[in-house]
Design a protein around this motif. Structure first.
Motif, PDB file in Angstrom:
ATOM      1  N   ARG A  75     102.196 108.777  49.568  1.00 32.57           N
ATOM      2  CA  ARG A  75     102.197 107.874  50.419  1.00 32.57           C
ATOM      3  C   ARG A  75     102.209 107.223  50.022  1.00 32.57           C
ATOM      4  O   ARG A  75     100.982 106.492  50.104  1.00 32.57           O
ATOM      5  N   ARG A  76     102.518 105.993  49.761  1.00 33.83           N
ATOM      6  CA  ARG A  76     102.803 105.017  49.235  1.00 33.83           C
ATOM      7  C   ARG A  76     103.213 104.316  50.041  1.00 33.83           C
ATOM      8  O   ARG A  76     103.664 104.059  50.270  1.00 33.83           O
ATOM      9  N   ARG A  77     102.036 103.149  50.330  1.00 32.28           N
ATOM     10  CA  ARG A  77     101.796 102.118  51.584  1.00 32.28           C
ATOM     11  C   ARG A  77     102.375 101.070  50.858  1.00 32.28           C
ATOM     12  O   ARG A  77     101.529  99.765  51.135  1.00 32.28           O
ATOM     13  N   TYR A  78     103.749 100.269  51.318  1.00 36.97           N
ATOM     14  CA  TYR A  78     103.913  98.908  50.123  1.00 36.97           C
ATOM     15  C   TYR A  78     103.705  98.483  51.565  1.00 36.97           C
ATOM     16  O   TYR A  78     104.090  96.673  51.342  1.00 36.97           O
ATOM     17  N   ASP A  79     103.785  98.522  52.911  1.00 37.49           N
ATOM     18  CA  ASP A  79     103.838  97.615  53.586  1.00 37.49           C
ATOM     19  C   ASP A  79     102.243  96.821  54.264  1.00 37.49           C
ATOM     20  O   ASP A  79     102.380  96.088  54.833  1.00 37.49           O
ATOM     21  N   ARG A  80     101.579  97.453  53.145  1.00 38.38           N
ATOM     22  CA  ARG A  80     100.252  96.908  53.256  1.00 38.38           C
ATOM     23  C   ARG A  80     100.089  96.320  52.346  1.00 38.38           C
ATOM     24  O   ARG A  80      98.598  95.435  52.172  1.00 38.38           O
ATOM     25  N   LEU A  81     100.839  95.402  51.390  1.00 37.27           N
ATOM     26  CA  LEU A  81     100.750  94.814  50.495  1.00 37.27           C
ATOM     27  C   LEU A  81     101.648  93.333  50.787  1.00 37.27           C
ATOM     28  O   LEU A  81     102.360  93.081  51.068  1.00 37.27           O
ATOM     29  N   THR A  82     101.440  92.383  50.889  1.00 32.97           N
ATOM     30  CA  THR A  82     101.407  91.351  50.882  1.00 32.97           C
ATOM     31  C   THR A  82     100.576  89.914  51.075  1.00 32.97           C
ATOM     32  O   THR A  82      99.774  90.061  49.193  1.00 32.97           O
ATOM     33  N   THR A  84     109.455 107.756  57.900  1.00 35.38           N
ATOM     34  CA  THR A  84     108.797 108.465  57.281  1.00 35.38           C
ATOM     35  C   THR A  84     107.083 108.804  58.435  1.00 35.38           C
ATOM     36  O   THR A  84     106.931 110.284  57.841  1.00 35.38           O
ATOM     37  N   ASP A  85     107.230 108.675  59.491  1.00 37.22           N
ATOM     38  CA  ASP A  85     105.740 108.861  59.966  1.00 37.22           C
ATOM     39  C   ASP A  85     105.570 110.413  60.269  1.00 37.22           C
ATOM     40  O   ASP A  85     104.602 111.172  60.038  1.00 37.22           O
ATOM     41  N   LEU A  86     107.114 110.740  61.317  1.00 38.72           N
ATOM     42  CA  LEU A  86     107.432 111.813  61.746  1.00 38.72           C
ATOM     43  C   LEU A  86     107.262 113.091  60.690  1.00 38.72           C
ATOM     44  O   LEU A  86     105.719 113.936  60.892  1.00 38.72           O
ATOM     45  N   PRO A  87     107.802 113.125  59.770  1.00 40.53           N
ATOM     46  CA  PRO A  87     107.516 114.000  58.919  1.00 40.53           C
ATOM     47  C   PRO A  87     106.718 114.013  57.594  1.00 40.53           C
ATOM     48  O   PRO A  87     106.303 114.977  57.666  1.00 40.53           O
ATOM     49  N   TRP A  88     106.210 113.390  58.353  1.00 41.79           N
ATOM     50  CA  TRP A  88     104.715 113.121  57.028  1.00 41.79           C
ATOM     51  C   TRP A  88     103.920 113.961  57.961  1.00 41.79           C
ATOM     52  O   TRP A  88     102.716 114.679  57.416  1.00 41.79           O
ATOM     53  N   ALA A  89     104.048 113.705  59.088  1.00 37.78           N
ATOM     54  CA  ALA A  89     103.326 114.151  59.754  1.00 37.78           C
ATOM     55  C   ALA A  89     103.068 115.967  60.457  1.00 37.78           C
ATOM     56  O   ALA A  89     102.464 116.352  60.368  1.00 37.78           O
ATOM     57  N   ILE A  90     104.419 115.968  60.209  1.00 38.09           N
ATOM     58  CA  ILE A  90     104.463 117.983  59.866  1.00 38.09           C
ATOM     59  C   ILE A  90     104.278 118.112  58.842  1.00 38.09           C
ATOM     60  O   ILE A  90     103.756 119.188  58.506  1.00 38.09           O
ATOM     61  N   ALA A  91     104.933 117.754  57.544  1.00 36.54           N
ATOM     62  CA  ALA A  91     104.164 117.479  56.547  1.00 36.54           C
ATOM     63  C   ALA A  91     102.673 118.082  55.993  1.00 36.54           C
ATOM     64  O   ALA A  91     101.813 118.967  55.437  1.00 36.54           O
ATOM     65  N   THR A  92     102.210 117.293  56.262  1.00 38.13           N
ATOM     66  CA  THR A  92     100.944 116.602  55.648  1.00 38.13           C
ATOM     67  C   THR A  92      99.337 118.285  56.385  1.00 38.13           C
ATOM     68  O   THR A  92      99.003 118.164  56.194  1.00 38.13           O
ATOM     69  N   GLY A  93     100.689 117.835  57.514  1.00 36.73           N
ATOM     70  CA  GLY A  93      99.566 119.067  58.687  1.00 36.73           C
ATOM     71  C   GLY A  93      98.916 119.989  58.961  1.00 36.73           C
ATOM     72  O   GLY A  93      98.256 120.733  57.817  1.00 36.73           O
ATOM     73  N   GLU A  94     100.586 120.437  58.762  1.00 29.82           N
ATOM     74  CA  GLU A  94     100.567 122.097  58.177  1.00 29.82           C
ATOM     75  C   GLU A  94     100.312 121.908  56.143  1.00 29.82           C
ATOM     76  O   GLU A  94      99.277 123.211  56.494  1.00 29.82           O
TER      77      GLU A  94
END
Length: 453
Positions: free
Chosen positions: A292-299, A357-367
């Motif tokens: 996961r690349r957090r482009y939302d944190r680039l300002t 991507t929040d929910l699918p990321w939580a599902i995939a990484t959680g497993e």
């Protein structure tokens, strides 16, 4: 037609769906694809997992149908196999899921066929150009006096100017490097890798080879980190994949592949492959980490730039989420383009892309973190959520249909995880702890001679 020019880097499903959305507005769109394509439905070199089984989640099928109406019917006409997820033989950590209960209607097809039909629809749009064999080598702002826009460099074609660039180049995206060269900086990146590997083979068998059972899914678990899947696809074929983590990854050779399936905790897949006819060689895939690349944190976020699909957030393919997330992001892009474009709209849209991507990321990484075990410590809230999800899964494995339907909705990304905390489920779980649960769900009724005990 609008004079604005959009360049999309990558012609996988994420790039094609973005092109469909942008092209529909009248903008000129150029899609750059590294692979050379003759237009036939064959696996692309840039999608190494394209030969493996793909489950297009219900939310993804609905999103693509909304973007390209009639595609579902085209998939079926081209040989895709319609099935109900309630008719899948699904073996989870705590046992078999309830079988034969109508759930979500899907179409099972190979990824190359899905891409082929989407590509054909997109290529037919006025103003959309697909360029194959275009290897992008750089991205930067032009230094001319007019300024604005982007210049896309290619190793084998002249540079291309664009008002809007969409990076849909997948896991191998070079955008972090290009942004660093532009002075924007690289995005914070999170990687979760449980070391999964796949080995897949094609078999010849009719869609009803398993009788009432539409397909087989055996999930790897923490205690049994090996599993597999068998799904019918077009042309009287089935895709069978073996999957395992770490030292349990399946081998490439036929004898080892068969032995791997024979060691699984249920013989259904092994007996299926013995009753069907193998076609071709075994293919393997090892690049399954979540990134996961957090482009939302680039300002500040540069104007005229978007990132979509696996280039933004890539998932372990075992959970089948990538195509669905790309399709939902394309819907968000369509909504953004339909509204009056205000300065900074790309930055706001990127935030929405990340939220998708929040929910699918939580599902995939959680497993996957469960497979990593003690190597990584999860936050307390995540641990509690995982334990409760396991409790709901236990209810489903003992025949609770409300639990199964809730898990289905969350897995197919049409429901919220909040639904798992339905008071009725909490009451049932407490009652089960006090009085015991009903008998486990029985094994699905595989056809005689296939998948039988």
């Amino acid at each position: 037609m609008s004079s604005e020019h959009t360049v999309i880097i990558g012609a996988g499903l994420a790039g094609l769906l973005a092109a469909a959305v942008i092209g529909a507005t009248g903008r000129r769109v150029t899609v750059l694809e590294q692979d050379r394509s003759d237009g036939s439905p064959v696996p692309r070199g840039g999608v190494p997992q394209g030969r493996q089984p793909h489950v297009l989640l219900y939310r993804g099928l609905c999103a693509i149908e909304e973007l390209l109406p009639g595609l579902r019917a085209q998939l079926i006409a081209a040989g895709g196999v319609p099935l109900d997820t309630g008719d899948l033989a699904w073996l989870g950590e705590r046992g078999w899921a309830p079988f034969g209960i109508p759930a979500f209607e899907l179409v099972s097809a190979t990824r190359p066929l899905v891409e082929h039909l989407v590509r054909r629809r997109v290529a037919a749009q006025a103003g959309v150009e697909l360029r194959s064999g275009a290897r992008v080598s750089g991205l930067h702002r032009p230094t001319t006096a007019t300024g604005g826009g982007w210049l896309i460099e290619s190793a084998n074609t002249p540079p291309i100017s664009a008002d809007l660039v969409v990076d849909a180049s997948g896991r191998s995206s070079r955008l972090p490097h290009w942004l660093a060269r532009c002075g924007t900086g690289e995005p914070p990146t999170t990687t979760v890798d449980a070391g999964f590997g796949y080995a897949g083979r094609v078999y010849a068998a009719p869609p009803d080879h398993l009788g009432r059972v539409a397909g087989i899914v055996m999930l790897p678990t923490q205690s049994a980190p090996a599993g597999g899947v068998a799904l019918p696809v077009e042309d009287g074929r089935w895709l069978v994949a073996a999957v395992g983590a770490g030292d349990h990854r399946p081998p490439r050779d036929p004898e080892g592949f068969d032995a791997f399936l024979a060691r699984l905790r249920d013989p259904a897949l092994s007996e299926f492959t013995r009753s069907a006819r193998p076609l071709g060689d075994i293919t393997v895939h090892r690049r399954t980490n979540n990134v996961r690349r957090r482009y939302d944190r680039l300002t500040p976020w540069p104007d005229g730039l978007l990132v979509i699909g696996d280039a933004l957030c890539a998932f372990n393919p075992v959970y089948g989420q990538g195509i669905t997330v790309a399709a939902t992001q394309a819907l968000l892009l369509r909504q953004a383009l339909a509204s009056a474009a205000r300065p900074g709209w790309q930055r706001r849209l990127m935030r929405l892309f990340h939220k998708a991507t929040d929910l699918p990321w939580a599902i995939a990484t959680g497993e996957d973190l469960r497979h990593i075990g003690a190597q990584r410590q999860r936050p307390g809230a995540d641990t509690l959520f995982a334990r409760w999800s396991g409790e709901v899964d236990r209810l489903a494995a003992h025949g609770d249909l409300r639990a199964q339907r809730t898990l289905d909705r969350v897995y197919h990304l049409v429901g919220s995880p909040i639904e798992l905390f339905n008071p009725a489920l909490l009451t049932t779980a407490l009652r089960g702890r006090l009085r015991g649960l009903p008998a486990p769900t029985p094994r699905p009724p595989f056809a005689t001679g296939t998948g039988t005990s």
